[in-house]
Write an enzyme that holds these catalytic residues in place. Structure first.
Site, mmCIF file in Angstrom:
data_model
loop_
_atom_site.group_PDB
_atom_site.id
_atom_site.type_symbol
_atom_site.label_atom_id
_atom_site.label_comp_id
_atom_site.label_asym_id
_atom_site.label_seq_id
_atom_site.Cartn_x
_atom_site.Cartn_y
_atom_site.Cartn_z
ATOM 1 N N HIS A 73 0.855 -1.191 0.000
ATOM 2 C CA HIS A 73 0.000 0.000 0.000
ATOM 3 C C HIS A 73 0.896 1.248 0.000
ATOM 4 C CE1 HIS A 73 -3.802 -2.071 0.627
ATOM 5 N NE2 HIS A 73 -3.208 -2.851 1.485
ATOM 6 N N HIS A 108 0.990 -5.758 -17.796
ATOM 7 C CA HIS A 108 0.539 -6.945 -18.532
ATOM 8 C C HIS A 108 1.614 -7.466 -19.491
ATOM 9 C CE1 HIS A 108 -3.643 -7.743 -17.367
ATOM 10 N NE2 HIS A 108 -3.674 -6.468 -17.012
ATOM 11 N N HIS A 128 -0.236 -6.546 -5.606
ATOM 12 C CA HIS A 128 -0.260 -7.835 -4.914
ATOM 13 C C HIS A 128 0.501 -8.851 -5.758
ATOM 14 C CE1 HIS A 128 -2.368 -11.850 -4.940
ATOM 15 N NE2 HIS A 128 -1.870 -11.821 -3.725
ATOM 16 N N ASN A 154 1.890 -13.120 -5.373
ATOM 17 C CA ASN A 154 1.947 -14.300 -4.527
ATOM 18 C C ASN A 154 2.355 -15.467 -5.402
ATOM 19 O OD1 ASN A 154 -0.383 -16.734 -3.925
ATOM 20 N ND2 ASN A 154 1.065 -16.271 -2.309
ATOM 21 N N THR A 155 3.346 -16.240 -4.957
ATOM 22 C CA THR A 155 3.625 -17.509 -5.626
ATOM 23 C C THR A 155 3.843 -18.564 -4.561
ATOM 24 O OG1 THR A 155 5.957 -16.873 -5.851
ATOM 25 C CG2 THR A 155 4.578 -16.635 -7.804
#
Lengths: 280, 280
Positions: B107, B150, B117, B119-120
């Site tokens: 943030h 992207h 965000h 996450n893996t």
């Protein structure tokens, strides 16, 4: 008979909304702190539900005493989804329902004035019942307030059934528990659901008495604290308390779930969420 | 073979945590705005899980660029509850699981710098797979940022499978959707789960590449905006965007649900929640 009570209950909830809002506005005028702000006033916004029915959302924002106070009335009908049919009494046989009620969450500006929640409702599926309750969430619990709040509702309960208070107090403690934090949301109150004693008129009278008790006791508690100054640490504690309040409402609250899953009005449902909150 | 990859994956996630934190701290030192604050530094807190395993929570609070950045590593094992057994591949036969991964939510202080965000993770039940993704949540979407974010992940995806990007982009859009508001959480990215192509080593390489792509592209986007001044309306919009972010994480996010239901560390799980948020 049920229809008659339903009609009276709707009128009662609607008039209680107005009365409670008027009481809260009185507090805005009395308060001597936060004179930078104008005394808060409720704004009433009617809304319609696609399926049928609707409500009136009452919100006071940015007042002297109350940073955000939501006092909602609704009277809706529709059909429960499969998922809710299994959870709600009498809905398995027939998914249609009617519900009316009043729902209140108040976030005071001062960290010394407790957050409060009150809700009473009448539900009709193939069964009919009343539900509701009130609970207090101070940032800093004050024994005198907690005692007064509980005593008020105990007096109401005792007029109807000697077992009500203990039962509804326990249900409140169980319901307003933030499981993942292993802590109570606040200092409790009463909580009842699926109340049908066999005499619906009496259950309606009980529900009315709960609403009136709230209307008296909350302003009393507010008046004890609303003119006390506070500091930065208190504000910090308040913002974290509000964050945990939001956690409860978003993860566990059945009213929020009910509203979201029955296509209720998002603004009205989320009026319970704090105006400002902070996760540590 | 699986054990070998698991060992490498744990080491990889742990080292990625340190590298990403170092990159974010660099930004704190470069920034020329918010000089009232000292450049933020990560504080690392190890924690143990009763059932087995644990993690290291990394949090930077109150920095110049980042108001709250959580970069967590964990490697845990345990048994799924009945409820989760039914939901998680391969857990029906045997409730035991092992999981390791890295989880990041950032943030920024500025409303002009997007929330992010990433996450893996690697999961082992009676089956083994990788999962993860990254998505961007700007308060004010900027086409250049969205395209760059992207494009970075498309490049990674295309190196492994021509179908990955379209599939994982669509999964991201589907997952990060705030149902009750009928709006996307942000501008998307990629999201994949239960990835086992038959060659676990390759799936691990893909997961590593996703982490590295994140480490490059997010600082690039931050640098485009972190020295721009902003005003009160932007802060207001940011606080409401964060409130909706909290709604998503508390109501829908499977990672949050997984953490809460498997007795994870509350502080580590909720590090994703905003430092300050406001519901309107």
């Amino acid at each position: 008979m049920t229809q008659n009570i339903q009609h009276m209950a709707q009128n009662w909830f609607a008039s209680l909304q107005k009365e409670i809002c008027a009481r809260l506005e009185e507090l805005e005028h009395e308060s001597t702190l936060c004179q930078d702000f104008a005394p808060g006033e409720f704004v009433f916004t009617p809304w319609q539900r696609e399926d049928g029915g609707g409500g009136t959302m009452g919100v006071l924002r940015g007042g002297r005493v109350f940073e955000k106070a939501g006092v909602n009335f609704s009277a809706v009908q529709g059909e429960f989804s499969r998922e809710l049919q299994d959870k709600i009494p009498g809905a398995k046989e027939d998914p249609r329902f009617q519900a009316c009620g009043i729902s209140i969450v108040i976030h005071p500006r001062s960290p010394l004035v407790p957050i409060v929640h009150m809700n009473t409702r009448m539900l009709i599926t193939t069964q009919t019942w009343f539900g509701g309750g009130a609970d207090l969430t101070p940032v800093y619990p004050v024994e005198e307030d907690t005692k007064a709040f509980h005593a008020e509702f105990k007096t109401v309960c005792d007029q109807f059934d000697p077992d009500y208070y203990e039962k509804f107090k326990a249900a409140c403690d169980e319901y307003f528990y933030i499981k993942h934090r292993k802590e109570m949301r606040g200092v409790g109150g009463i909580f009842y659901d699926n109340l049908n004693s066999g005499n619906l008129s009496v259950d309606f009278e009980f529900t009315k008495a709960v609403g009136l008790a709230f209307k008296d006791i909350y302003p009393t508690i507010v008046r004890r604290h609303y003119n006390k100054p506070w500091g930065a640490q208190e504000t910090k504690d308040q913002l974290f308390k509000r964050a945990k309040y939001a956690e409860f409402n978003l993860i566990y609250d059945r009213g929020t779930e009910f509203g979201l899953k029955t296509g209720g009005n998002i603004d009205a449902i989320f009026v319970s969420l704090p105006p400002l909150a902070a996760w540590e």
